[in-house]
Each structure stands twice: as structure tokens, then as C-alpha cells.
Design an enzyme around this catalytic site. Structure first.
Site, PDB file in Angstrom:
ATOM      1  N   TRP A 361     -23.975 -21.152   9.153  1.00  0.00           N
ATOM      2  CA  TRP A 361     -23.572 -22.296   8.327  1.00  0.00           C
ATOM      3  C   TRP A 361     -24.445 -22.437   7.088  1.00  0.00           C
ATOM      4  O   TRP A 361     -24.110 -23.152   6.166  1.00  0.00           O
ATOM      5  CB  TRP A 361     -23.628 -23.595   9.140  1.00  0.00           C
ATOM      6  CG  TRP A 361     -25.033 -24.068   9.470  1.00  0.00           C
ATOM      7  CD1 TRP A 361     -26.021 -23.347  10.072  1.00  0.00           C
ATOM      8  CD2 TRP A 361     -25.601 -25.355   9.204  1.00  0.00           C
ATOM      9  NE1 TRP A 361     -27.159 -24.105  10.219  1.00  0.00           N
ATOM     10  CE2 TRP A 361     -26.937 -25.341   9.698  1.00  0.00           C
ATOM     11  CE3 TRP A 361     -25.122 -26.516   8.617  1.00  0.00           C
ATOM     12  CZ2 TRP A 361     -27.786 -26.445   9.610  1.00  0.00           C
ATOM     13  CZ3 TRP A 361     -25.968 -27.623   8.533  1.00  0.00           C
ATOM     14  CH2 TRP A 361     -27.291 -27.575   9.017  1.00  0.00           C
ATOM     15  N   ASP A 362     -25.570 -21.719   7.092  1.00  0.00           N
ATOM     16  CA  ASP A 362     -26.463 -21.708   5.931  1.00  0.00           C
ATOM     17  C   ASP A 362     -25.653 -21.489   4.647  1.00  0.00           C
ATOM     18  O   ASP A 362     -25.945 -22.077   3.605  1.00  0.00           O
ATOM     19  CB  ASP A 362     -27.482 -20.553   6.019  1.00  0.00           C
ATOM     20  CG  ASP A 362     -28.309 -20.560   7.289  1.00  0.00           C
ATOM     21  OD1 ASP A 362     -27.789 -20.950   8.338  1.00  0.00           O
ATOM     22  OD2 ASP A 362     -29.476 -20.140   7.225  1.00  0.00           O
ATOM     23  N   GLU A 488     -31.128 -28.156  16.673  1.00  0.00           N
ATOM     24  CA  GLU A 488     -30.978 -27.305  17.855  1.00  0.00           C
ATOM     25  C   GLU A 488     -31.913 -27.705  18.999  1.00  0.00           C
ATOM     26  O   GLU A 488     -31.984 -27.007  20.001  1.00  0.00           O
ATOM     27  CB  GLU A 488     -31.185 -25.839  17.473  1.00  0.00           C
ATOM     28  CG  GLU A 488     -30.092 -25.357  16.525  1.00  0.00           C
ATOM     29  CD  GLU A 488     -30.266 -23.926  16.081  1.00  0.00           C
ATOM     30  OE1 GLU A 488     -31.358 -23.357  16.287  1.00  0.00           O
ATOM     31  OE2 GLU A 488     -29.302 -23.370  15.520  1.00  0.00           O
TER      32      GLU A 488
HETATM   33  C1  BGC Z   1     -31.668 -22.860  12.355  1.00  0.00           C
HETATM   34  C2  BGC Z   1     -30.190 -22.786  12.059  1.00  0.00           C
HETATM   35  C3  BGC Z   1     -29.952 -21.716  11.004  1.00  0.00           C
HETATM   36  C4  BGC Z   1     -30.537 -20.388  11.431  1.00  0.00           C
HETATM   37  C5  BGC Z   1     -30.416 -19.328  10.344  1.00  0.00           C
HETATM   38  C6  BGC Z   1     -32.156 -21.498  12.785  1.00  0.00           C
HETATM   39  O1  BGC Z   1     -33.527 -21.550  13.009  1.00  0.00           O
HETATM   40  O2  BGC Z   1     -31.942 -23.800  13.365  1.00  0.00           O
HETATM   41  O3  BGC Z   1     -29.730 -24.023  11.592  1.00  0.00           O
HETATM   42  O4  BGC Z   1     -28.588 -21.573  10.762  1.00  0.00           O
HETATM   43  O5  BGC Z   1     -31.902 -20.572  11.728  1.00  0.00           O
HETATM   44  O6  BGC Z   1     -31.089 -19.688   9.199  1.00  0.00           O
END
Ligand code: BGC
Length: 784
Positions: A361-362, A488
């Protein structure tokens, strides 16, 4: 915090004045060149020493089985990992029988400069061989932004004080050995020599290698051509074997004489085209590059970037580090997306193999906002990639018993690549993030063709997902239970506010778009009943709120949980996920990254009734002491909301953290690739934080306010074919419509129409100051 600052602070370049072998992998990421299609890490020309060799073609990956200790329904069976493709940047050098290797002999000087206006990486060094011959080496490297298959190197060696016999070996190398990745041994196995040879050619000054990946069956072709200038006694020979094609250039240089090799490299890959077709494709790309010539490529690169900077530059007075960092960030975000054309923009761009080269989603939430207002064509391309991946997303939804499309949490080619359900597929918000990016792009460009061809399908299929994932309770309230929001450290929770707000916007946008495009809607089988159901669900979405605390809940019941024992958590126990079990993180009040706070920024303009400034400040004050920022995605969202809540110094500190993430290696993992979302977040922190940019429908609203550190902030926005410049000082903001038809914007809540007849100034109203909330111990912003 001990930072690892390796670069001089200059406005338009990143300069490393001496080579630090212990942080080579980090500088390889910082000096990576890419156009979104081809990516070359900033490895030294000679190939060794290296931290992590890296040459990438966007989309080229290998597949491998995913590991599960216990099987479960719907777990993805195979994962995808980016691979290191044939390396076309290698130029080895031999000086009087000794390899030019910086670990031997004496390095008199070594400088590398990433030039953000010219789009090149330049290197100059002087080296004395163990036998005492001194040479100067200069190289210039580019990955073309105008010819997407092409990269080029000009490599020059000069004898300094004695007659030297020099040999330059310009190579294409496949199956380079790379350090074994940590983690799953099956993935490591798939990555060991991933390319099977199909063709190797070396003739005159031309080289070509064609390979194919073993399991994913992708064909990769790389070809090179050379122009040589040196003394008359220079000779050449070419040879190849399955994994190496080499042009050897030999000369004897008198002191002051130079041998120069210009190398043009063309790349191509395909899952369907034949070997002869791929060979022809790269030869044709090489012919086009040759037609431009080295100087032509340099000139085109400069012109492309001049145009970009005229649209996108952000000027910051009063803070040279942030000035450099935001340009570095803009440059790398452009590189990640400029020519991705129908492919993903991965979390690390094409700067390293971190996160296996996956996109998250970045892209939609962090990278595309910047590109929407500065390089909108690349946004349409990125979203077309999502559209192309609708077939696996629809299959995934069906597999999960849902309707519409369930886009993957992480992927290269479109299928779900996450082996961990709670912080993978359960993060359904990615679907609404994609929808949000569609709506933002169409509002900013007025591109109705895109809306009809791509937007409708993406909005409809994601709305269908939400409608089937959520349910109306006995009172008609619409809930989306058992999902993971951006944070998360909470997982499979009910009614995550971020998700619900974003889903609500998604449902409404879908209902609106099908009215504007009835033909496309009918082709997708949408009828009035279905779109009415979307509106019903949107109108009844539950937004959890704690009346006692007068704050929004991150998810239903969150504020009732036990607080994390922050006082008992040591500095070296962060990031928490590496030191504590997830089950404990999940049942406590502790936030990995901005979630409710991000919702207030992203959804605030669509849903103003939820959030007045007082509510924003209360929510921010509640979540700030719980947020540990174990993700680099967090700081920029916190910067934006801190600014809105009146904590300008704190907003500044978060801006600096986002901005310096890679230049100062704040997370100690820049070696794996740049944090593209955090880099993009630098722009967001400045433009949406201190510029106060929000979108309400098609209208842009600004509420600028500077932190004390800045004396001036200026930026440009592209909107519906107009170019708007915003310049903010401590007491006033000046808006100038540089081109295009009249435009109405808002300044601190008042409408303002710009006619293009000169700058319009407005005063910046005073803001109520509030004491800034504190972060958990050891988690204050890390730079500034
Ligand atoms: C983050 C996610 C992100 C991913 C890639 C993870 O550590 O919690 O939101 O999409 O890294 O950057």
C-alpha cells in the site's frame, strides 16, 4: 541517536567525499539510479568490493514455495522474489598487471556525486597500485529517463606519473553471486543462479546475453555497445560464454594520456516473447541509444529533469539538510515511478532487494500523492498496473468467499505474496487505498478517459469487496470486522476506523462513478440496486468513538485494552516485533505506525464532520504516547497531523525523521534499499503538513504555517492542467497561478480565485498553541 551521515549537505547533489567500505551497501542504495523499469544500484564500476550487487528489471522475479508449519485454507502457496538480472555496469580495470581494487594499493582520493539536476552518478578517484603506478579514474553513469530500456557508463582512466599498461574489461555478467538473503532457505535457493543461459554473443564492440528464469519462465536480454577513444596503440577483443560477455580494451598510456570507453546498455524482458524477438528488441533499443549518443543521452536526461524540477521542486529556506533531503527524496521517488509503465512501484523502488522487491500500500498511500501533483502520468500507469492485476485479485476474493477483487498485501506480479495472514491479506485496507489513489488522480487531472477505462473497474471491484466483507447489524449499522489496519501491532480487529473511513469513501466513489459512466458500469454488471447498497453501507459505516475519553478508537474496543508497559521497555527492545510475541502486542494499546492519526489526514477532508481541529488535537494527544514508529511509514503522517494540531516543532522533528531516513540511515537498513514511502512522505510532511494541503472533492485547500526553523517554504502543484506555486513565509502565503485557467483554492478556510494575473498574498492567521504530547520513552523523533 548516533546518525550515520556520510554525505556533504548541498542543495542539488549528494556528495560522498571519501569511500567508506564499511557502509558500502548503504551508499549503493543512496547512489542507485533507476527509471522505474531498469534499476542499477550504486555498485562500484569494477564490481568489487560490493555490499550487495544489484541490477533489476521491474517485474523480473523468481517464484518459490512459501513455508508453513501448519497448513491452512487460502494460504498463498508460492512467493515471489525480485532477482538480480544481468549486470551491465561492470568495468574492470587492470593497471600494469594489478587489478584496480580499492582494497589494495593506496587510494589517494575518491569522490562520488549524485547530481539531482543532471540525473547522473559521477565518480572521480586517484589510486596508486601496489607496484606504484598512479591512475585517475573518472566515471559517469546514467539510467535514462527518456529511453526506458537504456543505461550508460562513460569510464575513463588516465595515467598520472608513469607509463602504464591498462586493460579495461567491459562486461555483462549474469548469475553474479550475491550474499544469501536472511530468512527462508527456500527463497535463498531460488535465488542462487536464477538465470538459465539461452544465448551469448560478442562481436566487435557489441555484447549480448539472453537468459531465462528457471521457474517463472521470464526471458531477460541485455546488450551493450561501446565507443572507445584512446591512444592509437589501443586494441580490442570480445568474447563470451554462457554467463559473461566481455569486451577487452588494451592500451599503453603515457602520463597525462587517457583511455575512455563509453558503454551503452539496453535491457528487455518478457514472459511471452521468443529469444530472437528479445535479442532484436535489445539490439533495437541499443540502436536508438546509439543514435542519441552519449552526449545526447546526457542532454535528454537534463532536459527531462529540468522539466520535472520546474513542476516539482520544493524550496526550504532555513534548513539546508531538509532542502537537500527533499530534493533527494523527489529524485528517488521520480526514479521509482517515472517509467514503471504498467508495472508496480515497489517499496524499495529498484534500489535494493529489501522486502523481496514487493509493492505494498506504500505505493498508493505514500508515493502516488506526490506523483499525482508533480508527475501525474506515472500515477495513471501505476494504477493501470493494478487494473492489469485484477484477474488474480478477483480469484483471491473468490477464494476468500468474497466478491469483487481482493488486491494482495504484497506482490510483484499481482498474486498475494504474504505468508502471514494477520499482517497480510487481513490488511484489506490496501483495496481502499487503491480506490483513494484513483479518486485523487482523477480529481487532480480531470482525466475522464482514465476514469472510464480504469477508474470505474477499480472502484467497482473494490466497492464489491467492502460490501461483501462488511455486514449490517440488527440496527442497520455497517461493520467491517476482523481486519488489520495500518498499525500492524493490532490485527484482525473489528471496525478499524482507518479501514472503515477509507471503505466508506471507496463505496461512495464507486456509487458516484457508475452514475458518470453508465455504459462501463453496465458492462461490469452493476445495477441500481447494487450501487444503492454501496450508498447504504457507506451511510451506515460504524466509526468507533469513546465518549468518556472523547477520542476516536483505532478499532472497536481499542481504548479498553491494557496499555503497553512502555516504562518497562528498554531502548534496545525496539522494534517491538523482534522482541515480543505478536499475541501480546495485539492485545495491548501500542501502535506500530500512524493509523487513526493517518486516517485523520487522509480522510479528514472527505469527512470533516468527524474531525474538527479540537478533535484532531485530542486524538493526536491520545495516540502519540502509544505510537512507537517501528515502521518508516509513520513519521510523515504524524508530521502532517502534528502541524494541524498546532505542534509545529514536533511536526518539524517528524519531517526531519522522514527526510533523513536514508541519508542518515536512521533505521540501519538502508543497505537493503531506500525507504521510498518515507522519502515520498518528506514531500507530504512539507506540503500537507506545513503547506496544509488537503483535497476536498476537486478543490485544493491550503492552511500554511511554518515551524520556527523555516524562513520560507515554496512548492509547485500541478492541478487540472494548471501550475500553481505556493510560497509561505512566517506571516503570509503567496499563491501564484503560473499557467492555465483560473483556479479557486482555499486559504485557511477562505476561498480565493487565482486568475493568473500575478501573485496573491494572504496573511497566515495565528494558531492556538497547545503543549505537544510526548512519545513513549526512547521513541522521540530521531533526527532534527
Ligand atoms: C509496514 C507496512 C509497510 C511495509 C513495507 C511494514 O513495516 O508496517 O505498513 O507496507 O513495511 O514498507
Amino acid at each position: 541517536m548516533i546518525t550515520d551521515r556520510s554525505y556533504a549537505v548541498e542543495p542539488w547533489c549528494v556528495r560522498e567525499t571519501h569511500l567508506k567500505l564499511d557502509v558500502l551497501a548503504q551508499s549503493e542504495s543512496v547512489f542507485a539510479l533507476s527509471n522505474g523499469h531498469v534499476g542499477w544500484r550504486g555498485n562500484l564500476d569494477e564490481g568489487e568490493p560490493h555490499g550487495l550487487p544489484g541490477s533489476y528489471l521491474n517485474g523480473v522475479h523468481e517464484v518459490h514455495p512459501l513455508p508453513y508449519a501448519e497448513a491452512g485454507y487460502g494460504y498463498p502457496e508460492s512467493g515471489q522474489t525480485v532477482i538480480n538480472v544481468t549486470n551491465g555496469k561492470i568495468m574492470r580495470l587492470l593497471v600494469d598487471d594489478e587489478p584496480f581494487d580499492l582494497r589494495y594499493g593506496r587510494l589517494v582520493s575518491h569522490e562520488r556525486v549524485l547530481d539531482l539536476r543532471r540525473g547522473v552518478l559521477e565518480r572521480t578517484c586517484e589510486w596508486t597500485s601496489p607496484a606504484g603506478s598512479t591512475v585517475r579514474v573518472r566515471s559517469t553513469r546514467l539510467v535514462s529517463l527518456t529511453q526506458r530500456a537504456v543505461a550508460a557508463v562513460a569510464y575513463e582512466v588516465e595515467a598520472v606519473d608513469s607509463r602504464s599498461r591498462v586493460v579495461i574489461q567491459s562486461e555483462l555478467v549474469a548469475n553474479e553471486s550475491v550474499p544469501e538473503p536472511d530468512g527462508d532457505p527456500r527463497a535463498a535457493k531460488a535465488l542462487k543462479s536464477p538465470l538459465e543461459p539461452e544465448e551469448d554473443v560478442a562481436a566487435d564492440h557489441r555484447l549480448r546475453l539472453v537468459h531465462r528464469t528457471k521457474r517463472s519462465g521470464l526471458r531477460v536480454a541485455v546488450a551493450a555497445d561501446h565507443t572507445i577513444s584512446g591512444p592509437e596503440r589501443t586494441t580490442t577483443s570480445a568474447e563470451s560464454n554462457v554467463d559473461v560477455a566481455r569486451l577487452t580494451v588494451t592500451s599503453v598510456l603515457e602520463p597525462g594520456e587517457t583511455l575512455r570507453v563509453e558503454k551503452l546498455v539496453a535491457h528487455g524482458w518478457s514472459g511471452v516473447r521468443s529469444r530472437p524477438a528479445m535479442s532484436d528488441q535489445v539490439e533495437a533499443a541499443l540502436a536508438a541509444a546509439g543514435h542519441s549518443g552519449w552526449q545526447g543521452l546526457l542532454d535528454d536526461q537534463r532536459a527531462y529533469l529540468d522539466d520535472f524540477w520546474a513542476r516539482a521542486d520544493v524550496e526550504v529556506d532555513g534548513d539546508e539538510k531538509i532542502q537537500q533531503a527533499v530534493r533527494f527524496a523527489l529524485f528517488h521517488v521520480l526514479q521509482a515511478g517515472a517509467r514503471a509503465e504498467g508495472r508496480a512501484i515497489p517499496a524499495k523502488g529498484l534500489t535494493g532487494s529489501g522486502y523481496d522487491g514487493h509493492a505494498f500500500w506504500d505505493t498508493e498511500t505514500f508515493v502516488l500523492p506526490l506523483l499525482t501533483y508533480t508527475a501525474p502520468d506515472s500515477v495513471a500507469e501505476a494504477l493501470r498496473w493494478r487494473q492489469q492485476t485484477l484477474p488474480p485479485a478477483r480469484e483471491r476474493a473468490t477464494q476468500l468467499g468474497l466478491r469483487g477483487a481482493a488486491f494482495p498485501w504484497r506482490t510483484i506480479e499481482g498474486s498475494e505474496g504474504s505468508a502471514y495472514w494477520p499482517a497480510g491479506t487481513a490488511a484489506f485496507h490496501v483495496n481502499a487505498d487503491i480506490a483513494d489513489a484513483v479518486v485523487r488522480y482523477v480529481a487532480a487531472t480531470g482525466d475522464t478517459g482514465f476514469e472510464a477505462e480504469t477508474g470505474v473497474e477499480l472502484l467497482v471491484e473494490t466497492a464489491r469487496l467492502w460490501r461483501s466483507l462488511g455486514h449490517h447489524d440488527a440496527h442497520g449499522v455497517f461493520h467491517i470486522d476482523g481486519v488489520t489496519g495500518p498499525d500492524e501491532y493490532s490485527a484482525v480487529a473489528d471496525d478499524n476506523t482507518y479501514t472503515n473511513l477509507m471503505a466508506r469513501a471507496n463505496l461512495l466513489a464507486a456509487a458516484d462513478v457508475v452514475e458518470r459512466h453508465p455504459r462501463e458500469a453496465a458492462a461490469l454488471g452493476v445495477d441500481e440496486e447494487e450501487s444503492a447498497a454501496w450508498r447504504d453501507a457507506a451511510g451506515a459505516v460504524h466509526i468507533p468513538y469513546n465518549d468518556e475519553l472523547r477520542v476516536h478508537e483505532q478499532h472497536a474496543g481499542f481504548t479498553r485494552y491494557q496499555r503497553w508497559d512502555f516504562a518497562g521497555t528498554r531502548a534496545d527492545q525496539y522494534p517491538l516485533m523482534l522482541h515480543f510475541p505478536y499475541f501480546d502486542l495485539y492485545r495491548k494499546q501500542v501502535v506500530k505506525q500512524a493509523d487513526l492519526v493517518l486516517a485523520m489526514y487522509l480522510c479528514g477532508s472527505h469527512f470533516e464532520e468527524e474531525y474538527d481541529d479540537e478533535q484532531v488535537a485530542r486524538n493526536f494527544a491520545y495516540y502519540e504516547p502509544l505510537t512507537v514508529r517501528d515502521s518508516s511509514l509513520s513519521a510523515c503522517g504524524q508530521a502532517v497531523v502534528a502541524a494541524q494540531a498546532g505542534h509545529l516543532d514536533l511536526a518539524y522533528a517528524y519531517t526531519a525523521e522522514a527526510a533523513l531516513m536514508d541519508l542518515e540511515n536512521l533505521q540501519q537498513n538502508t543497505r537493503d534499499g531506500l525507504h521510498i514511502a518515507s522519502l515520498a512522505g518528506t514531500w507530504t510532511a512539507l506540503v500537507a503538513g506545513f503547506g496544509g494541503l488537503r483535497r476536498q472533492g476537486d478543490t485544493l485547500r491550503f492552511a500554511p504555517r511554518l515551524p520556527e526553523r523555516f524562513s520560507r517554504l515554496a512548492f509547485c502543484i500541478q492541478v487540472r492542467g494548471r501550475r500553481l506555486r505556493v510560497e509561505v513565509g512566517p506571516d503570509k502565503a503567496v499563491y501564484t497561478l503560473l499557467s492555465g485557467d483560473a483556479l479557486t483554492i482555499h486559504h485557511h478556510g477562505s476561498a480565493l480565485t487565482l486568475n493568473g494575473d500575478g501573485p496573491v498574498a494572504r496573511t497566515v492567521p495565528p494558531q492556538r498553541s497547545r503543549p505537544a504530547p510526548e512519545q513513549p520513552p526512547h521513541r522521540a523523533p530521531r533526527a532534527g
